[in-house]
Design a protein around this motif. Structure first.
Motif, PDB file in Angstrom:
ATOM      1  N   SER A  88      14.943  58.351  21.393  1.00  0.00           N
ATOM      2  CA  SER A  88      14.391  59.325  22.331  1.00  0.00           C
ATOM      3  C   SER A  88      13.061  59.809  21.769  1.00  0.00           C
ATOM      4  CB  SER A  88      15.346  60.513  22.499  1.00  0.00           C
ATOM      5  OG  SER A  88      14.709  61.586  23.153  1.00  0.00           O
ATOM      6  N   ARG A  90      11.096  61.999  22.821  1.00  0.00           N
ATOM      7  CA  ARG A  90      11.002  63.457  22.808  1.00  0.00           C
ATOM      8  C   ARG A  90      11.658  64.043  21.549  1.00  0.00           C
ATOM      9  NH1 ARG A  90      11.704  67.878  27.562  1.00  0.00           N
ATOM     10  NH2 ARG A  90      11.381  69.674  26.206  1.00  0.00           N
ATOM     11  N   ILE A  93       9.111  63.767  18.756  1.00  0.00           N
ATOM     12  CA  ILE A  93       7.991  64.695  18.957  1.00  0.00           C
ATOM     13  C   ILE A  93       8.448  66.131  18.683  1.00  0.00           C
ATOM     14  CG2 ILE A  93       6.351  65.630  20.645  1.00  0.00           C
ATOM     15  CD1 ILE A  93       5.794  62.695  19.614  1.00  0.00           C
ATOM     16  N   ASP A  94       9.617  66.499  19.202  1.00  0.00           N
ATOM     17  CA  ASP A  94      10.133  67.856  18.979  1.00  0.00           C
ATOM     18  C   ASP A  94      10.386  68.122  17.502  1.00  0.00           C
ATOM     19  OD1 ASP A  94       9.974  68.313  21.699  1.00  0.00           O
ATOM     20  OD2 ASP A  94      12.144  68.152  22.052  1.00  0.00           O
ATOM     21  N   LYS A 103       1.354  69.191  17.791  1.00  0.00           N
ATOM     22  CA  LYS A 103       1.788  68.435  18.971  1.00  0.00           C
ATOM     23  C   LYS A 103       0.607  67.859  19.749  1.00  0.00           C
ATOM     24  CE  LYS A 103       5.381  69.561  21.805  1.00  0.00           C
ATOM     25  NZ  LYS A 103       6.081  70.296  22.883  1.00  0.00           N
ATOM     26  N   ASP A 111      10.477  55.711  26.629  1.00  0.00           N
ATOM     27  CA  ASP A 111      11.843  55.387  26.213  1.00  0.00           C
ATOM     28  C   ASP A 111      12.433  54.254  27.041  1.00  0.00           C
ATOM     29  OD1 ASP A 111      11.564  57.577  24.547  1.00  0.00           O
ATOM     30  OD2 ASP A 111      12.962  58.848  25.640  1.00  0.00           O
ATOM     31  N   ILE A 165       2.758  64.024  26.797  1.00  0.00           N
ATOM     32  CA  ILE A 165       3.614  64.999  26.111  1.00  0.00           C
ATOM     33  C   ILE A 165       3.336  66.330  26.784  1.00  0.00           C
ATOM     34  CG2 ILE A 165       4.195  66.078  23.908  1.00  0.00           C
ATOM     35  CD1 ILE A 165       3.147  63.514  22.542  1.00  0.00           C
ATOM     36  N   TRP A 167       5.833  68.770  27.538  1.00  0.00           N
ATOM     37  CA  TRP A 167       6.945  69.724  27.408  1.00  0.00           C
ATOM     38  C   TRP A 167       6.686  70.694  26.293  1.00  0.00           C
ATOM     39  CZ3 TRP A 167       7.266  64.533  26.266  1.00  0.00           C
ATOM     40  CH2 TRP A 167       7.478  64.193  24.924  1.00  0.00           C
TER      41      TRP A 167
END
Length: 167
Positions: A88, A90, A93-94, A103, A111, A165, A167
């Motif tokens: 994943s 995300r 990145i998180d 970020k 994905d 990106i 989020w």
């Protein structure tokens, strides 16, 4: 003995003589060697033995180079890889953001393929100066791969289409 039989017979005799040389039984196990080191606690019972030194865990080096931050980047990537969200983008990145990486300097690939199949691998990157920390994970990769690569003249790190990106 004739010459026709002499050479093969000599070769056979040589093989027969050398063959058992490797089959002489098990070699005796070497005796264990021990090195006695004086202990401070043996000489002075009030002194507790010290623990073996351990390597310090990698940390983010703010303002540091990509090479300086590679061990920490690899540690964060390994942590995500060990969890339930291995493929994943995300999640990586998180985790990198939570670890202190910027970020806005990151990129990540999709994905899923354009026809909806899970990606065989995903890539993500963090730009630090003129270099990039790049990670690649996925079922076709095996263990995560992390490295330092030169940044692209376009300002990014990854070639090809990346996802936003947002989020």
């Amino acid at each position: 003995m004739t010459r026709a039989f002499g050479r093969p017979l000599a070769a056979l005799a040589l093989v027969a003589a050398l063959g058992p040389a490797g089959c002489t039984g098990e070699a005796p196990e070497p005796a264990p060697t021990t090195t006695e080191q004086p202990s401070a606690s043996a000489a002075d019972p009030s002194v507790a033995p010290s623990a073996a030194p351990t390597a310090a865990a990698p940390v983010l080096v703010p303002g540091g180079s990509a090479q300086q931050n590679l061990p920490f980047f690899a540690q964060v990537v390994s942590g995500v890889w060990s969890g339930p969200d291995q493929v994943s983008g995300r999640a990586y990145i998180d985790a990198l953001t939570a670890a202190g990486f910027d970020k806005s300097a990151m990129q990540v690939t999709a994905d899923y393929s354009t026809i909806g199949n899970a990606a065989e691998s995903i890539e993500f990157a963090v730009r630090l100066g003129d270099q990039c920390l790049v990670g690649q994970v996925g079922p076709s990769i095996g263990d995560p791969v992390t490295t330092v690569l030169p940044g692209l003249s376009s300002g990014g790190c990854l070639i090809g289409q990346t996802r936003t990106i947002d989020w």
